[in-house]
Design a protein around this motif. Sequence first.
Motif, PDB file in Angstrom:
ATOM      1  N   ARG A   1       0.853  -1.211  -0.122  1.00 46.33           N
ATOM      2  CA  ARG A   1       0.102  -0.029  -0.098  1.00 46.33           C
ATOM      3  C   ARG A   1       1.043   1.285  -0.100  1.00 46.33           C
ATOM      4  O   ARG A   1       1.990   1.241   0.810  1.00 46.33           O
ATOM      5  CB  ARG A   1      -0.866   0.057   1.216  1.00 46.33           C
ATOM      6  CG  ARG A   1      -1.743   1.025   1.563  1.00 46.33           C
ATOM      7  CD  ARG A   1      -2.930   0.745   2.433  1.00 46.33           C
ATOM      8  NE  ARG A   1      -3.640   1.890   2.776  1.00 46.33           N
ATOM      9  CZ  ARG A   1      -4.484   1.650   3.693  1.00 46.33           C
ATOM     10  NH1 ARG A   1      -4.562   0.760   4.507  1.00 46.33           N
ATOM     11  NH2 ARG A   1      -5.202   2.838   3.827  1.00 46.33           N
ATOM     12  N   THR A   2       0.407   2.226  -0.644  1.00 47.56           N
ATOM     13  CA  THR A   2       1.444   3.367  -0.820  1.00 47.56           C
ATOM     14  C   THR A   2       0.395   4.817  -0.232  1.00 47.56           C
ATOM     15  O   THR A   2      -0.475   4.734  -0.566  1.00 47.56           O
ATOM     16  CB  THR A   2       2.067   3.736  -2.157  1.00 47.56           C
ATOM     17  OG1 THR A   2       0.804   3.728  -3.197  1.00 47.56           O
ATOM     18  CG2 THR A   2       2.973   2.550  -2.497  1.00 47.56           C
ATOM     19  N   ILE A   3       1.362   5.666   0.279  1.00 49.21           N
ATOM     20  CA  ILE A   3       0.553   6.845   0.765  1.00 49.21           C
ATOM     21  C   ILE A   3       1.289   8.179   0.250  1.00 49.21           C
ATOM     22  O   ILE A   3       2.528   7.836   0.577  1.00 49.21           O
ATOM     23  CB  ILE A   3       0.399   6.707   2.194  1.00 49.21           C
ATOM     24  CG1 ILE A   3      -0.456   5.673   2.787  1.00 49.21           C
ATOM     25  CG2 ILE A   3      -0.076   7.978   2.644  1.00 49.21           C
ATOM     26  CD1 ILE A   3      -0.718   5.319   4.032  1.00 49.21           C
ATOM     27  N   ASP A   4       0.923   9.110  -0.676  1.00 45.97           N
ATOM     28  CA  ASP A   4       1.472  10.131  -1.107  1.00 45.97           C
ATOM     29  C   ASP A   4       1.418  11.330  -0.269  1.00 45.97           C
ATOM     30  O   ASP A   4       0.316  11.616   0.371  1.00 45.97           O
ATOM     31  CB  ASP A   4       0.869  10.422  -2.225  1.00 45.97           C
ATOM     32  CG  ASP A   4       1.956  11.524  -3.167  1.00 45.97           C
ATOM     33  OD1 ASP A   4       2.484  12.160  -2.414  1.00 45.97           O
ATOM     34  OD2 ASP A   4       1.941  11.356  -4.414  1.00 45.97           O
ATOM     35  N   TYR A   5       2.513  11.586   0.570  1.00 38.29           N
ATOM     36  CA  TYR A   5       2.350  12.605   1.662  1.00 38.29           C
ATOM     37  C   TYR A   5       2.075  13.822   1.266  1.00 38.29           C
ATOM     38  O   TYR A   5       1.632  14.897   1.866  1.00 38.29           O
ATOM     39  CB  TYR A   5       3.854  12.630   2.550  1.00 38.29           C
ATOM     40  CG  TYR A   5       4.887  13.254   1.736  1.00 38.29           C
ATOM     41  CD1 TYR A   5       5.343  14.618   1.695  1.00 38.29           C
ATOM     42  CD2 TYR A   5       5.812  12.288   1.151  1.00 38.29           C
ATOM     43  CE1 TYR A   5       6.405  15.156   0.952  1.00 38.29           C
ATOM     44  CE2 TYR A   5       6.789  12.784   0.424  1.00 38.29           C
ATOM     45  CZ  TYR A   5       7.099  14.015   0.440  1.00 38.29           C
ATOM     46  OH  TYR A   5       8.183  14.641  -0.417  1.00 38.29           O
ATOM     47  N   ARG A   6       1.897  14.041  -0.323  1.00 35.92           N
ATOM     48  CA  ARG A   6       1.698  15.417  -0.757  1.00 35.92           C
ATOM     49  C   ARG A   6       0.359  15.590  -0.780  1.00 35.92           C
ATOM     50  O   ARG A   6      -0.377  16.613  -0.458  1.00 35.92           O
ATOM     51  CB  ARG A   6       2.420  15.574  -2.015  1.00 35.92           C
ATOM     52  CG  ARG A   6       3.842  15.824  -2.229  1.00 35.92           C
ATOM     53  CD  ARG A   6       4.093  15.533  -3.534  1.00 35.92           C
ATOM     54  NE  ARG A   6       3.740  14.299  -4.397  1.00 35.92           N
ATOM     55  CZ  ARG A   6       4.045  13.758  -5.520  1.00 35.92           C
ATOM     56  NH1 ARG A   6       4.777  14.680  -6.252  1.00 35.92           N
ATOM     57  NH2 ARG A   6       3.460  12.588  -6.085  1.00 35.92           N
ATOM     58  N   SER A   7      -0.333  14.570  -0.945  1.00 37.19           N
ATOM     59  CA  SER A   7      -2.053  14.598  -1.048  1.00 37.19           C
ATOM     60  C   SER A   7      -2.637  14.181   0.474  1.00 37.19           C
ATOM     61  O   SER A   7      -3.684  14.390   0.478  1.00 37.19           O
ATOM     62  CB  SER A   7      -2.385  13.981  -2.134  1.00 37.19           C
ATOM     63  OG  SER A   7      -2.161  12.588  -2.205  1.00 37.19           O
ATOM     64  N   GLU A   8      -1.893  13.161   0.993  1.00 39.41           N
ATOM     65  CA  GLU A   8      -2.531  12.622   2.388  1.00 39.41           C
ATOM     66  C   GLU A   8      -1.682  13.109   3.494  1.00 39.41           C
ATOM     67  O   GLU A   8      -0.780  12.541   3.722  1.00 39.41           O
ATOM     68  CB  GLU A   8      -2.634  11.139   2.030  1.00 39.41           C
ATOM     69  CG  GLU A   8      -3.532  10.501   0.998  1.00 39.41           C
ATOM     70  CD  GLU A   8      -3.566   9.004   0.892  1.00 39.41           C
ATOM     71  OE1 GLU A   8      -3.987   8.610   2.065  1.00 39.41           O
ATOM     72  OE2 GLU A   8      -3.111   8.503  -0.127  1.00 39.41           O
ATOM     73  N   SER A   9      -2.201  14.172   4.156  1.00 44.39           N
ATOM     74  CA  SER A   9      -1.245  14.639   5.173  1.00 44.39           C
ATOM     75  C   SER A   9      -1.097  13.865   6.382  1.00 44.39           C
ATOM     76  O   SER A   9       0.027  13.957   7.119  1.00 44.39           O
ATOM     77  CB  SER A   9      -1.917  16.185   5.579  1.00 44.39           C
ATOM     78  OG  SER A   9      -3.110  15.833   6.322  1.00 44.39           O
ATOM     79  N   ASP A  10      -2.010  12.789   6.492  1.00 49.68           N
ATOM     80  CA  ASP A  10      -1.546  11.828   7.721  1.00 49.68           C
ATOM     81  C   ASP A  10      -2.271  10.533   7.177  1.00 49.68           C
ATOM     82  O   ASP A  10      -2.637  10.264   6.162  1.00 49.68           O
ATOM     83  CB  ASP A  10      -2.564  12.426   8.667  1.00 49.68           C
ATOM     84  CG  ASP A  10      -2.088  12.035  10.260  1.00 49.68           C
ATOM     85  OD1 ASP A  10      -0.774  11.299  10.088  1.00 49.68           O
ATOM     86  OD2 ASP A  10      -2.429  12.251  11.367  1.00 49.68           O
ATOM     87  N   LEU A  11      -1.566   9.303   7.956  1.00 43.97           N
ATOM     88  CA  LEU A  11      -2.011   8.198   7.651  1.00 43.97           C
ATOM     89  C   LEU A  11      -3.653   7.838   8.263  1.00 43.97           C
ATOM     90  O   LEU A  11      -3.995   8.240   8.912  1.00 43.97           O
ATOM     91  CB  LEU A  11      -1.138   7.244   8.677  1.00 43.97           C
ATOM     92  CG  LEU A  11       0.507   7.439   8.213  1.00 43.97           C
ATOM     93  CD1 LEU A  11       1.243   6.951   9.409  1.00 43.97           C
ATOM     94  CD2 LEU A  11       0.692   6.644   6.941  1.00 43.97           C
ATOM     95  N   PRO A  12      -4.110   6.922   7.446  1.00 45.34           N
ATOM     96  CA  PRO A  12      -5.405   6.442   7.931  1.00 45.34           C
ATOM     97  C   PRO A  12      -5.386   5.991   9.249  1.00 45.34           C
ATOM     98  O   PRO A  12      -4.366   5.525   9.777  1.00 45.34           O
ATOM     99  CB  PRO A  12      -5.827   5.300   7.057  1.00 45.34           C
ATOM    100  CG  PRO A  12      -4.593   5.274   5.697  1.00 45.34           C
ATOM    101  CD  PRO A  12      -3.543   6.243   6.139  1.00 45.34           C
ATOM    102  N   ALA A  13      -6.669   6.674  10.002  1.00 40.03           N
ATOM    103  CA  ALA A  13      -6.767   6.353  11.526  1.00 40.03           C
ATOM    104  C   ALA A  13      -6.511   4.748  11.599  1.00 40.03           C
ATOM    105  O   ALA A  13      -7.038   3.976  10.878  1.00 40.03           O
ATOM    106  CB  ALA A  13      -7.809   6.758  12.058  1.00 40.03           C
ATOM    107  N   GLY A  14      -6.020   4.312  12.719  1.00 40.49           N
ATOM    108  CA  GLY A  14      -6.168   2.890  13.370  1.00 40.49           C
ATOM    109  C   GLY A  14      -5.198   2.094  12.905  1.00 40.49           C
ATOM    110  O   GLY A  14      -4.957   1.157  13.426  1.00 40.49           O
ATOM    111  N   LEU A  15      -4.247   2.294  12.278  1.00 38.94           N
ATOM    112  CA  LEU A  15      -3.201   1.549  11.557  1.00 38.94           C
ATOM    113  C   LEU A  15      -2.106   1.494  12.674  1.00 38.94           C
ATOM    114  O   LEU A  15      -1.698   2.541  13.268  1.00 38.94           O
ATOM    115  CB  LEU A  15      -2.271   2.395  10.269  1.00 38.94           C
ATOM    116  CG  LEU A  15      -3.301   2.270   9.147  1.00 38.94           C
ATOM    117  CD1 LEU A  15      -2.441   2.846   7.812  1.00 38.94           C
ATOM    118  CD2 LEU A  15      -3.796   0.800   8.708  1.00 38.94           C
TER     119      LEU A  15
END
Length: 312
Positions: free
Chosen positions: A190-204
Motif C-alpha cells: 500500500r502506498t501513501i503520497d504525503y503530498r496529498s494525504e497529510s496523515d495516515l489513515p486512522a487506526g493503523l
Amino acid sequence: MKAYSYDHFGGPEVLQGSELPDPVAGRGAVVVAVRARSINLIDIRVRSGAMGPLVNKRFPKVPGADVAGEVTAVGPGVEDLKPGDRVFGAADPFKGGAFAERIALPAINLCPLPAGLDPDLAASLPIAGLAALQSVRDLGQLKPGQAVLIHGATGPVGLFAVQLAKQTGAAVIAVGSAGLETARRLGADRTIDYRSESDLPAGLRFDLVLNLSGKLPFARGRSLLKPEGRLVEPVPTIPLFIGSKLANLFRRQKHMALATAVRRADLAVLADLVAAGSLETVIAARFPFAATHEAYALVERGGVIGKVVVTA
Ligand SMILES: NC(=O)c1ccc[n+]([C@@H]2O[C@H](COP(=O)([O-])OP(=O)(O)OC[C@H]3O[C@@H](n4cnc5c(N)ncnc54)[C@H](OP(=O)(O)O)[C@@H]3O)[C@@H](O)[C@H]2O)c1
C-alpha cells in the motif's frame, strides 16, 4: 591522482577538481582503483559542515563513501584480498575518499564482487543497502506476517527497505511521493503520497516503523506502534542513542537510531541478493567522473528516484 576535494566546509562550490597524492595501503588496508562510486546524502552533509564534531577538520577532504573497483595494492596483514581482485564496499562516510581515482580502505570494508555483478550496480549498494538491511533485519527484527511502515520509502534507503521487508514476508506500507510507483513495483502493498494525504489513515498500527523521512515526530511515530513495536530513526544523535537505550530498558516498545556499519558479511548478503535477481538497485543516473559537479547538483536538487552513480 585526480580527485574532487574541498579545503573548507560549504556549498557545492567548495568542491574542486584537484591533484592529490596517491593513497598508501596501511596495515589491514588495501588501495582500490575506483571504477564507480555513488552519492549518498551524508556526502553532502559532511561537506556542508552540518555534522559538527563527528567530522574532523583535516583538509583537503574527498567526498564519497560507496565504491566499486579493483584492488591495486594490499597493506601488511591483509590475507584475503590481492591485487587484481574486483571489490565493492564503502569508506567511513564521515571520512569519504571515493571521488578520487584511488582510495585506501580497510580490507574489512570491502567484499569481493560476485562474477557478473556490474560495478555500477555494486557501487550503488553499500551505504543505502546496508542502512536498509540493518534497519529491517537488525534494529527492526522484522518477521514474516508483521506489518512495517516505511515513512520515506522512495529514497535510496527506502527503496531497498521496501524490498527487504517484502522478502521477509511482512506487509509493507510505503509513504513517499514521486517514487511511489517504483515502491509499489518493488513490493509495497500500500502506498501513501504525503503530498496529498497529510496523515495516515486512522487506526493503523505497525510492528516496525522506519522513520526514514525523519518527518515523524517521536510521539507520532510511537503512536503508530503495536504494543511491542519498534521505531527506527535515521539519524543517530547522541541524546537519542543514550536516552533511548535507557528508556528501552523500561518499555516494551523500542526506539532506536540507525548507525550503519560497513561489514563484509552484510555487503555479501546484498551482493548475493542482487546477483540472484532478488534485490533491485534503482539507478537514477550515471555520470562520468569529469561530470562530478553535475552528479552532485542532481542529488542536491532532490526529486531523484534511485541512486546517482559516477563512473571512472
Ligand atoms: N544513520 C545512518 O547510518 C544512515 C545511513 C544512510 C542513510 N541514513 C539516513 O536515512 C534517511 C534516508 O536516506 P535516503 O538516502 O533514502 O534519503 P532521501 O533520499 O532524502 O529520502 C527521504 C525520503 O523521505 C521522503 N519524504 C520527504 N519528505 C517527506 C514528508 N514530509 N513526509 C513523508 N516522507 C517524506 C522522501 O520522499 P520523496 O523523495 O518521494 O519526496 C523520501 O522517500 C536519511 O535521513 C539519511 O540521512 C542514515
